[in-house]
Scaffold this active site. Structure first.
Site, PDB file in Angstrom:
ATOM      1  N   ASP A 168      46.054  43.732  43.875  1.00  0.00           N
ATOM      2  CA  ASP A 168      44.888  44.618  44.011  1.00  0.00           C
ATOM      3  C   ASP A 168      45.056  45.529  45.232  1.00  0.00           C
ATOM      4  OD1 ASP A 168      41.883  45.222  43.497  1.00  0.00           O
ATOM      5  OD2 ASP A 168      41.943  44.573  45.591  1.00  0.00           O
TER       6      ASP A 168
ATOM      7  N   LYS B 120      45.553  49.832  45.552  1.00  0.00           N
ATOM      8  CA  LYS B 120      44.803  50.719  46.461  1.00  0.00           C
ATOM      9  C   LYS B 120      45.755  51.444  47.405  1.00  0.00           C
ATOM     10  CE  LYS B 120      40.901  47.536  46.179  1.00  0.00           C
ATOM     11  NZ  LYS B 120      40.331  46.331  46.795  1.00  0.00           N
TER      12      LYS B 120
END
Ligand SMILES: NC(=O)c1ccc[n+]([C@@H]2O[C@H](COP(=O)([O-])OP(=O)(O)OC[C@H]3O[C@@H](n4cnc5c(N)ncnc54)[C@H](OP(=O)(O)O)[C@@H]3O)[C@@H](O)[C@H]2O)c1
Length: 429
Positions: free
Chosen positions: A203, A207
């Site tokens: 994750d 980003k």
């Protein structure tokens, strides 16, 4: 009164229901700021009968999520379904392909398909906005794309996953081990039932790929982000880091230099005089370094219904105001293809932890492997023997190339003196 901006909302989970609540609560203020009302007209999710704590009876329900993209009464599609591919990507392609604006919080989709979607948006003259995709409620996309637009950025780094930061903070404050704290975080709803994307750094890597593109004018390149999560960090490592005046944090770093683009998510030792050391609990933070502005720090809630809805609606307000701009801060055709930097040439100090058999000669073996690989040791500590006869050896190296540390670990691979894999963590400079 100016015409309303009409929104089609796909996904009514944590964030989607949050967006409906926010638009209801702040409707009058948003209308004054945007210069026109922002109204949801149609919604879509999987289960029509689910109680989501918001009144959906006033909106058209669309069974086929992709059909939102072609709905005649919609100006903007908001995609809050999630997933890099599947229905989210189909909807995004159809919305932008049909010239409709798209707002999304979907970092996985942008990290994998951001270039294609940005190109499509530009070709069709449609806005593509994704403030909520990185660090939830923190306006870091706007901060980099607009606020820091005049600067050459040298580095962007951050704590990009609240679940990992929550776990590491608890391990430190309560002296507990990873598995125990993860189980508690899951029970409290701070971690997903399947936490793999969070704790293995995926994750955060999604980003980081988006931040790197915005910061350095490169194409989003998720495949080039090296990601290592926190599952191998022991409570003892966190305690050792504290004794050394550091905190363990999962940090994503992107740097553009003459050797290419470096992108890595990895647990680091962060010195207490660095702002990222003071980011605790589920908070996120991003540090960007610009040639004229200096160091910028963005900090706040990186997830949750309210903060994430705040970012989604900020994008809607921009669209209502007629502000679009290039999704990745410059036209997609201007984004360059970056070569991944050779991490072996990267220099720095590092923390190494070995779980070892408690017997004569073990320290000498480790020290010899370091010496032979050209790693200079700044400090070495051996801590007590556990019930299973293992001791813990923690080493801090002097500044040097990562290649040498990798060679030292390679020399020790398979050694009978070691119990389990050593842990390597860079020390953030
Ligand atoms: N949660 C956060 O704090 C946060 C923060 C930043 C970014 N994001 C991003 O925001 C997006 C949404 O996250 P979330 O936490 O709100 O997820 P969520 O609670 O799991 O909600 C997902 C929604 O999508 C719907 N959905 C799932 N599969 C679908 C399909 N095949 N067709 C139609 N609808 C489908 C679900 O429908 P049903 O409800 O009917 O099952 C649900 O309403 C993700 O991209 C996520 O990465 C989330």
């Amino acid at each position: 009164m100016a015409e309303a901006l009409r929104v089609g909302l796909a996904g009514l989970g944590t964030v989607g229901a949050g967006v409906v609540r926010l638009l209801d609560a702040n409707a009058a203020l948003i209308e004054r700021r945007a210069g026109r009302p922002i109204e949801v007209v149609a919604v879509s999710a999987r289960d029509r009968s689910k109680d989501r704590g918001v009144d959906l009876s006033r909106f058209a329900w669309i069974d086929d999520t992709a059909a939102l993209a072609a709905h005649a009464d919609i100006d903007v599609v908001v995609e809050l379904v999630g997933g890099a591919d599947g229905p989210a990507l189909t909807l995004a392609r159809m919305a932008l392909g049909g010239g409709r604006a798209l707002v999304t919080a979907n970092k996985a989709m942008l990290a994998h398909h951001g270039l294609e979607l940005a190109g499509l948006a530009e070709e069709r003259g449609a806005a593509l906005k994704f403030e909520a995709a990185v660090a939830g409620g923190i306006p870091v996309i706007k901060g980099l794309r607009e606020g820091a637009a005049a600067n050459a950025l040298s580095r962007v780094s951050g704590i990009l996953n609240g679940t990992c930061n929550f776990i590491l903070s608890k391990m430190e404050s309560e002296g507990r081990d990873f598995a125990e704290v993860l189980a508690e975080a899951q029970a409290l709803g701070f971690a997903e039932a399947d936490p793999t994307f969070d704790i293995d750094g995926i994750d955060a890597a999604h980003k980081l790929a988006i931040l790197a593109s915005l910061s350095f004018g490169t194409r989003p390149a998720f495949a080039d982000v090296a990601a290592e999560g926190i599952r191998h960090v022991l409570g003892a490592d966190v305690a050792e880091a504290a004794a050394l005046g550091h905190r363990v944090r999962l940090v994503g770093i992107a740097e553009a230099g003459p050797n290419g683009l470096f992108q890595r998510v990895h647990p680091h030792l962060v010195p207490l005089d660095h702002p990222l050391a003071h980011v605790t609990g589920s908070t996120n933070a991003v540090v960007a370094e610009g040639d004229f502005v200096g160091r910028l720090l963005f900090q706040g809630a990186g997830a949750g219904a309210g903060p994430t809805a705040s970012a989604v609606v900020a994008d809607l307000i921009d669209i209502a105001r007629g502000l679009a701009g290039a999704p990745f801060a410059m036209p997609a055709a201007m984004l360059s293809e970056a070569h991944p930097a050779d991490t072996g040439e990267r220099r720095g100090r590092a923390y190494l932890r070995f779980t070892v058999q408690d017997r004569v000669g073990v320290l000498a073996e480790i020290a010899a492997a370091m010496r032979d690989a050209g790693v200079s040791i700044e400090s070495l500590i051996q801590r007590g023997v556990s019930a299973d006869g293992h001791a813990l050896v923690a080493i801090v190296t002097h500044d040097g190339p990562e290649r040498c540390v990798a060679q030292a670990l390679e020399r020790l691979r398979g050694s009978q003196s070691l119990a389990g894999q050593p842990l390597w963590m860079p020390i953030l400079a």
